[in-house]
Design an enzyme around this catalytic site. Structure first.
Site, PDB file in Angstrom:
ATOM      1  CG  HIS A  17      -1.884   1.105   1.307  1.00  0.00           C
ATOM      2  ND1 HIS A  17      -2.051   1.859   2.442  1.00  0.00           N
ATOM      3  CD2 HIS A  17      -2.745   1.588   0.387  1.00  0.00           C
ATOM      4  CE1 HIS A  17      -2.980   2.761   2.225  1.00  0.00           C
ATOM      5  NE2 HIS A  17      -3.427   2.618   0.989  1.00  0.00           N
ATOM      6  CG  HIS A  65      -2.998   9.295  -0.710  1.00  0.00           C
ATOM      7  ND1 HIS A  65      -3.692  10.122   0.146  1.00  0.00           N
ATOM      8  CD2 HIS A  65      -3.801   8.214  -0.912  1.00  0.00           C
ATOM      9  CE1 HIS A  65      -4.854   9.575   0.451  1.00  0.00           C
ATOM     10  NE2 HIS A  65      -4.944   8.410  -0.178  1.00  0.00           N
TER      11      HIS A  65
END
Length: 258
Positions: A17, A65
């Protein structure tokens, strides 16, 4: 026929992740989604890397992100307000910046789960993926509109990446499964290669045996996020989950591959 993104191999699939940043490297200032984080996930044994993309002021698709630099770099500006060169300098010493094209080129044996984080990045990201590495990319997004635009751009560029359901699509799948209508479930899962979901949303279970069975019956994989406890990883593997998205690639490899 299953998309080539889902390579034959041990199950469940391990997705790093935002790459992998060990505690000591985080203390040294290394950031998620950086070049070092991606390389570390691969080195630890992740077969897949989940990462995110935004568009810079000068039109570069970069792995990042958040929509702003505030949380990671202490800078209040939006990613869309800085150039690739500025972001390169800010990321120097923090693990290094990667563009989407650079990541696909530098890690040619890695499969990437690319989360399209904004409407403006959908077309350029999809175009890069379609031209460069459609067979080893799954396009996902919170926004189904952005996801579908990226997929369409990839197709126009000559490639057909895999695709994961966005929020609205997941809601439709859950509603269809609740009705037990084969027709509605078929429609809800059409064009989707993977459901990437949390185990629960607050007190409400998202993962159920019926959802898992209906997805598998239609060749759709189910991936769980974000699972960092090795015991829970093993329990989910025993239930037949196809993928684990984790911040702890090191623990996942130990729990699921040893």
């Amino acid at each position: 026929m299953q998309h080539p993104f889902f390579a034959p191999g041990p199950m469940p699939r391990i997705f790093g992740h935002r790459g992998f940043v060990a505690v000591d490297r985080a203390a040294a200032g290394v950031l998620e989604n950086s070049r070092e984080a991606i390389a570390a996930a691969v080195a630890e044994g992740a077969e897949y890397v989940e990462t995110d993309c935004h568009l810079t002021a000068d039109g570069e698709v970069v792995l990042f992100h958040d929509s702003t630099l505030a949380r990671t770099l202490g800078d209040p500006r939006r990613v869309s307000a800085v150039t690739r060169g500025e972001l390169d300098r800010l990321m120097a010493g923090r693990g290094g910046l990667l563009t989407l094209a650079g990541a696909l080129a530098e890690f040619p044996d890695t499969r990437f789960n690319i989360d399209v984080k904004s409407a403006e990045v959908a077309f350029p990201a999809g175009s890069i993926i379609g031209a460069q590495a459609p067979s080893r990319v799954l396009i996902g997004s919170f926004s189904d509109r952005a996801r579908l635009e990226a997929v369409a751009a990839a197709h126009a560029a000559g490639g057909r990446p895999a695709t994961g359901a966005g929020q609205a699509a997941i809601v439709r799948v859950l509603a269809a499964v609740a009705t037990r209508s084969r027709r509605l479930i078929d429609r809800a899962l059409a064009g989707i290669d993977a459901l990437q979901i949390p185990e629960r949303q607050g007190p409400v279970p998202v993962l159920t045996e019926r959802l898992l069975g209906e997805a598998h019956a239609r060749g759709v994989e189910v991936h769980m996020w974000t699972v960092n406890d090795p015991h829970r990883m093993r329990e989910l593997a025993a239930r037949g989950i196809d993928g684990i998205i984790t911040d702890r690639t090191d623990l996942a490899v130990e729990a699921l591959r040893s």
